[in-house]
Enzyme design. Sequence first.
Site, PDB file in Angstrom:
ATOM      1  N   GLN A 182       3.847   5.151  10.086  1.00  0.00           N
ATOM      2  CA  GLN A 182       4.065   5.691   8.735  1.00  0.00           C
ATOM      3  C   GLN A 182       3.419   7.066   8.580  1.00  0.00           C
ATOM      4  O   GLN A 182       4.022   7.994   8.013  1.00  0.00           O
ATOM      5  CB  GLN A 182       3.510   4.719   7.694  1.00  0.00           C
ATOM      6  CG  GLN A 182       4.271   3.414   7.599  1.00  0.00           C
ATOM      7  CD  GLN A 182       3.522   2.352   6.805  1.00  0.00           C
ATOM      8  OE1 GLN A 182       2.403   2.567   6.344  1.00  0.00           O
ATOM      9  NE2 GLN A 182       4.125   1.182   6.653  1.00  0.00           N
ATOM     10  N   GLY A 207       6.145  -0.564  -3.809  1.00  0.00           N
ATOM     11  CA  GLY A 207       6.275  -1.863  -4.456  1.00  0.00           C
ATOM     12  C   GLY A 207       7.724  -2.192  -4.706  1.00  0.00           C
ATOM     13  O   GLY A 207       8.596  -1.317  -4.675  1.00  0.00           O
ATOM     14  N   ASN A 213      -7.348  -8.467  11.565  1.00  0.00           N
ATOM     15  CA  ASN A 213      -6.562  -7.300  11.181  1.00  0.00           C
ATOM     16  C   ASN A 213      -6.376  -6.369  12.376  1.00  0.00           C
ATOM     17  O   ASN A 213      -7.327  -6.080  13.103  1.00  0.00           O
ATOM     18  CB  ASN A 213      -7.268  -6.515  10.074  1.00  0.00           C
ATOM     19  CG  ASN A 213      -7.153  -7.167   8.724  1.00  0.00           C
ATOM     20  OD1 ASN A 213      -7.354  -8.366   8.600  1.00  0.00           O
ATOM     21  ND2 ASN A 213      -6.852  -6.384   7.709  1.00  0.00           N
ATOM     22  N   HIS A 237      -2.619 -12.660  -2.580  1.00  0.00           N
ATOM     23  CA  HIS A 237      -2.777 -11.782  -1.427  1.00  0.00           C
ATOM     24  C   HIS A 237      -1.450 -11.787  -0.683  1.00  0.00           C
ATOM     25  O   HIS A 237      -0.924 -12.839  -0.343  1.00  0.00           O
ATOM     26  CB  HIS A 237      -3.899 -12.263  -0.505  1.00  0.00           C
ATOM     27  CG  HIS A 237      -4.144 -11.336   0.639  1.00  0.00           C
ATOM     28  ND1 HIS A 237      -4.752 -11.741   1.794  1.00  0.00           N
ATOM     29  CD2 HIS A 237      -3.856 -10.023   0.800  1.00  0.00           C
ATOM     30  CE1 HIS A 237      -4.837 -10.721   2.636  1.00  0.00           C
ATOM     31  NE2 HIS A 237      -4.288  -9.671   2.040  1.00  0.00           N
ATOM     32  N   ASP A 238      -0.902 -10.604  -0.425  1.00  0.00           N
ATOM     33  CA  ASP A 238       0.455 -10.535   0.118  1.00  0.00           C
ATOM     34  C   ASP A 238       0.597 -11.300   1.430  1.00  0.00           C
ATOM     35  O   ASP A 238       1.635 -11.912   1.690  1.00  0.00           O
ATOM     36  CB  ASP A 238       0.936  -9.093   0.257  1.00  0.00           C
ATOM     37  CG  ASP A 238      -0.047  -8.170   0.960  1.00  0.00           C
ATOM     38  OD1 ASP A 238      -1.015  -8.662   1.575  1.00  0.00           O
ATOM     39  OD2 ASP A 238       0.143  -6.945   0.890  1.00  0.00           O
ATOM     40  N   ALA A 274       0.804  -1.212   0.000  1.00  0.00           N
ATOM     41  CA  ALA A 274       0.000   0.000   0.000  1.00  0.00           C
ATOM     42  C   ALA A 274       0.844   1.273   0.000  1.00  0.00           C
ATOM     43  O   ALA A 274       0.368   2.336  -0.395  1.00  0.00           O
ATOM     44  CB  ALA A 274      -0.934   0.001   1.215  1.00  0.00           C
ATOM     45  N   SER A 275       2.105   1.176   0.421  1.00  0.00           N
ATOM     46  CA  SER A 275       2.956   2.365   0.423  1.00  0.00           C
ATOM     47  C   SER A 275       4.111   2.265  -0.560  1.00  0.00           C
ATOM     48  O   SER A 275       4.818   3.253  -0.788  1.00  0.00           O
ATOM     49  CB  SER A 275       3.506   2.622   1.834  1.00  0.00           C
ATOM     50  OG  SER A 275       4.226   1.508   2.309  1.00  0.00           O
ATOM     51  N   THR A 295       2.073  -2.322   6.883  1.00  0.00           N
ATOM     52  CA  THR A 295       1.058  -1.281   7.046  1.00  0.00           C
ATOM     53  C   THR A 295      -0.079  -1.790   7.928  1.00  0.00           C
ATOM     54  O   THR A 295      -0.608  -1.067   8.773  1.00  0.00           O
ATOM     55  CB  THR A 295       0.524  -0.852   5.672  1.00  0.00           C
ATOM     56  OG1 THR A 295       1.613  -0.331   4.891  1.00  0.00           O
ATOM     57  CG2 THR A 295      -0.549   0.214   5.810  1.00  0.00           C
TER      58      THR A 295
END
Length: 461
Positions: free
Chosen positions: A298, A14, A290, A230-231, A11-12, A253
Amino acid sequence: MTRHAAVDLGASGGRVIVGEVGPDHLALHEVSRFPNGAVPLPDGLHWDVLALYRACLDGLARAGDVTTIGVDSWAVDYGLLDESGALLGNPHHYRDQRTETVADKVHGRMPFEQLYEHTGLQFLPFTTIYQLAAAEGTPQLRQARTLLLIPDLITYWLTGVVGAELTNASTTGLLDVRSHEWCVPVLQACGVTRALLPPLLAAGEPLGPLVPALRSEIGGRATVVAVGSHDTASAVVAVPMDAERSAYISLGTWGLVGVELEQPVLTAASREANFTNELGVDGRVRYLRNVMGLWLLQECLRSWPDADLPALLAAAAERPRGPVFDVDDARLLPPGDMPTRIRRQLAEAGQPSVEDRAALVRCIVDSLADALARAVADAARLSGRDVRVVHVVGGGAQNELLCQLLADSLELPVVAGPVEATAMGNVLAQARSHGTLVGDLEELRGLVRETQPLRRFEPRR
């Protein structure tokens, strides 16, 4: 040995990472790193997916000759294709606020209890099912003929193959957790046509060569392989654990906290604790919850552009335990001034004020350690697993203060590493698909234990 390119999209940011793999060898080399993030437009937050794809191609060109390529990314977000296969606009970002008020509409059509029975997913307001409800009636959704999750969109552009890899499909709220098929009752209740959703693919399935236009640009004759797209699914492949006695935290994240199971847990207690049953590689169940994760730090660093995080963490380690706050408060989800929001939350709870940066970082780390420890304890209780050790992988494995505080809070040892678990799991799935490696997940994890540096944190009594 064989060489495999992992495209790992977060998300922040790659990366493109090349893994060199042999029966007794596993080494990763980063060849490209690029930024990623939300782009605010008049109709909300979006991803610049075209810039992201361009960065992927540049990274793959630098990777040189590789045997296979695999793509993983974050979950739930998607692109829509028209009948010609063209992308209909930039995908929305999951932190966009358009989903804040749609859950009641979805649950009015099918109560959450029934949704959970079908899909086994925790409630998160940005899950794909709620994003589609927010898009209902829009011109874009009316024109759409195919929905592709972000890693499936990238592999479609690379190969021309349309599909939905199962581990990421299981995060949408549209997949049946038992049959591993698109869930028709849920689709009907939510007004989503079955035709919109592509065929399902299993991790390890070869997708085909690069489209001709890319072969000369990227070079080589690599085959693109479906990995745990999915990571977190890829990260869990590389957790060097005994699944029967371990919990894991994939910490970036987000903090994904859970255990690996053979079957889903669909009890009322599980639903009320907001635990999710997502699919892993080889049909395993990622039973997890989650937690907000390193997003909190961040966003603080975005407010402190001159700050040095290692120095702040070192200073925070010298501070006593401070006040704590609810890291999962929904007000902390959007981008913005994180220090001010945390201080406001502390004030509302009657907690002492935290003014200087090091004290605020200690407050965040203490609050995260508490939240992660609670999630581990809940995962063990609800699944019946006897957890004896907790593995932390991802960027959070480098945060020594957090790992130690987590061990102290749980009164269990914490094993940190590997840091690049997502890319490593991506590469392992490719290497097994190609035949360089053989065996089940336990054998792949054994290779990680034998080849990667790990650090153990014992609880301080």
